[in-house]
Scaffold this active site. Structure first.
Site, mmCIF file in Angstrom:
data_model
loop_
_atom_site.group_PDB
_atom_site.id
_atom_site.type_symbol
_atom_site.label_atom_id
_atom_site.label_comp_id
_atom_site.label_asym_id
_atom_site.label_seq_id
_atom_site.Cartn_x
_atom_site.Cartn_y
_atom_site.Cartn_z
ATOM 1 N N HIS A 225 46.405 23.169 -6.639
ATOM 2 C CA HIS A 225 46.832 24.496 -7.077
ATOM 3 C C HIS A 225 46.543 25.552 -6.018
ATOM 4 O O HIS A 225 45.804 25.330 -5.050
ATOM 5 C CB HIS A 225 46.163 24.870 -8.405
ATOM 6 C CG HIS A 225 44.664 24.982 -8.357
ATOM 7 N ND1 HIS A 225 44.015 26.145 -7.992
ATOM 8 C CD2 HIS A 225 43.689 24.072 -8.644
ATOM 9 C CE1 HIS A 225 42.708 25.956 -8.060
ATOM 10 N NE2 HIS A 225 42.476 24.712 -8.446
ATOM 11 N N CYS B 52 39.165 20.106 -8.677
ATOM 12 C CA CYS B 52 40.573 20.192 -8.289
ATOM 13 C C CYS B 52 40.690 20.615 -6.826
ATOM 14 O O CYS B 52 39.715 21.040 -6.200
ATOM 15 C CB CYS B 52 41.315 21.162 -9.193
ATOM 16 S SG CYS B 52 41.576 20.534 -10.868
#
Length: 512
Positions: A425, A444
């Protein structure tokens, strides 16, 4: 516990081993009662091989046996298979003692084990190289592999068979070339580099310049044009230091500080271990580079391959040591524009609720809403929650951060559905990309220049990139990809670029 496991394994194998030992005693290959033959992992297969070979020695070609020993040495230095490490130790003892019959038997048994290891590495390598070592005998290799072994013994082509079970990528070959050079020089005494001040830069006197140059030569730094007769820090030496810093993922500022000194003084044995484990890891990484995304955690880098070429490279931010980004394979199936963020339970409990307890305005400032569940849109008024009396682990609700400039996912989420909820992301904290070490996330992967990445992904799939411009205000606008793209998150602390080995910090301490 490990001792008990070894005893159990040995007891299970004793009947087979004794039977095979009796055969080799009868043909005069081992002395009666020689318990060293008990080390065979595949006694029946070994006996069958020698019966089919007319009870002749198999490893009379020293080049082929040395080739096998080297593969076992890599596995030994990588620390992944104590059984093969023990075999190698005994093989070298037998060779030095001219006990060629016992050497031959153990080499054949080791060859079978090596073939099994190489065949199973793709399936079990993530466990072997990052979690648990191989503590028991592996199953025999496939029937087809055994037939290849029989044929190679008959044709005396064992070297070619070993090659066929060994990685052949350019990066692997460069790692091995560097390994061999370091191994050949490791007996040379190279003094540690020590300096009298915290930092050294161009113009400073170098009391141990000779040691510095010797340390640079150990890793093949180009010292062409560097004058070895002077005692100060000149411009040519600065270029060499910058090259060394780039090789180790440091800021190439040409200043010799603590991080540079630590890498300069890395021992030959430690470098060999690092190269060995990373060479073995190449067995499990993807070979094809047609269309895929590779994230190497220790290098903090992402590479997007399309049509066999690296079309996008970016710095990334990965999980910190307490919330590591895992080694895994998944697929990118869509791009989410202006995403909302369903806050994971662990982050809510360990980070957000304690922040709210310290600062009642935290939720409003971060645009985080409290909801009854992921499937409900019912909002809970945070002012009605007794934050000081709340046990974070017993908090009955969920949290969702709304899309916007402060959203933790930024403006782009690259969706990779998986059980661990690990995805790529964007991020609003772009200043963190300026750091050398970028292990800051909760697992992440944050991508620098996420907008360029999104545009390129859509273009290469023939999708309308104007959808990005039209989604300025719409939350969670999903653009499905026509073809899913494999995403490989790998952990490689040494690899080769242009024939030069690069080293990176073992941030999760997974190498040794």
């Amino acid at each position: 516990m490990l001792r008990t496991r070894f005893i159990i394994i040995a007891l299970l194998l004793v009947p087979q081993m004794v039977w095979a030992q009796g055969y080799f005693e009868r043909i005069g290959w081992i002395e009666p009662g020689n318990t060293n033959s008990m080390a065979l992992q595949y006694p029946q297969l070994v006996e069958e091989l020698y019966r089919n070979n007319g009870e002749q020695l198999i490893w009379f070609d020293l080049q082929q046996s040395s080739q096998l020993e080297f593969q076992l040495e890599l596995i030994d230095n990588a620390g992944v298979n104590p059984l093969l490490s023990n075999h190698l130790k005994k093989m070298r003892f037998y060779r030095k003692s001219n006990r060629w019959y016992e050497y031959d038997l153990l080499a054949t048994d080791s060859m079978i084990a090596y073939m099994s290891y190489a065949q199973l590495a793709k399936q079990h390598g993530k466990q072997w190289f990052f979690e648990d070592r191989i503590m028991q005998s592996l199953p025999p290799p496939s029937e087809q592999a055994l037939q290849s072994l029989y044929a190679s013994v008959q044709s005396q082509q064992l070297g070619a068979l070993i090659d066929s079970y060994t990685p052949d990528s350019e990066s692997y070959q460069s790692l091995i070339k560097t390994y061999l050079r370091i191994a050949s020089e490791r007996e040379e005494i190279v003094p540690l580099y020590i300096q009298d001040t915290h930092l050294k830069r161009v113009g400073d006197i170098l009391e141990r310049r000779d040691a510095l140059l010797a340390r640079l030569q150990q890793v093949d730094i180009d010292l062409f044009g560097v004058n070895s007769e002077i005692s100060y820090f000149d411009n040519q030496l600065e270029l060499a230091i910058k090259q060394f810093q780039r090789m180790h993922g440091l800021k190439p500022d040409g200043v010799i500080g603590p991080k540079t000194i630590r890498w300069l003084n890395e021992s030959s044995n430690d470098r060999l271990k690092t190269i060995a484990i990373n060479a073995e890891r190449t067995r499990i990484w993807p070979k094809q580079r047609n269309t895929l995304i590779v994230v190497n955690v220790p290098s903090y880098e992402l590479t997007y391959w399309y049509g066999g070429e690296a079309v996008f490279e970016s710095q990334v931010i990965v999980g910190r040591e307490t919330r590591q980004t895992p080694v895994m394979t998944t697929n990118l199936d869509s791009i989410i524009l202006n995403p909302t963020w369903n806050v994971p339970w662990k982050i809510m409990v360990e980070d957000i609720i304690p922040n709210v307890q310290r600062d009642p305005e935290y939720l409003a400032r971060q645009n985080i809403k409290i909801i009854t569940s992921w499937t409900s849109s019912e909002l809970i008024n945070p002012n009605l929650v007794d934050w000081q009396g709340t046990n974070p682990k017993a908090f009955p609700y969920r949290m969702r951060q709304m899309s916007g400039a402060s959203n933790a996912l930024g403006l782009y989420k690259f969706n990779t559905p998986n059980k661990r909820a690990i995805f790529l992301h964007d991020t609003p904290s772009k200043h963190l990309f300026d750091k050398e070490s970028r292990a800051f996330s909760s697992g992440c992967v944050r991508v620098k220049h996420a907008d360029r990445f999104a545009t390129l992904l859509l273009e290469n799939q023939g999708l309308n990139i104007e959808q990005i411009e039209l989604a300025d205000t719409e939350s969670n606008k999903a653009i499905p990809l026509r073809r899913r793209i494999p995403v490989h998150i790998i952990y490689q602390t040494a690899w080769a670029e242009g024939g030069v080995v690069q080293y990176r910090e073992d941030i999760y301490r997974l190498d040794h």
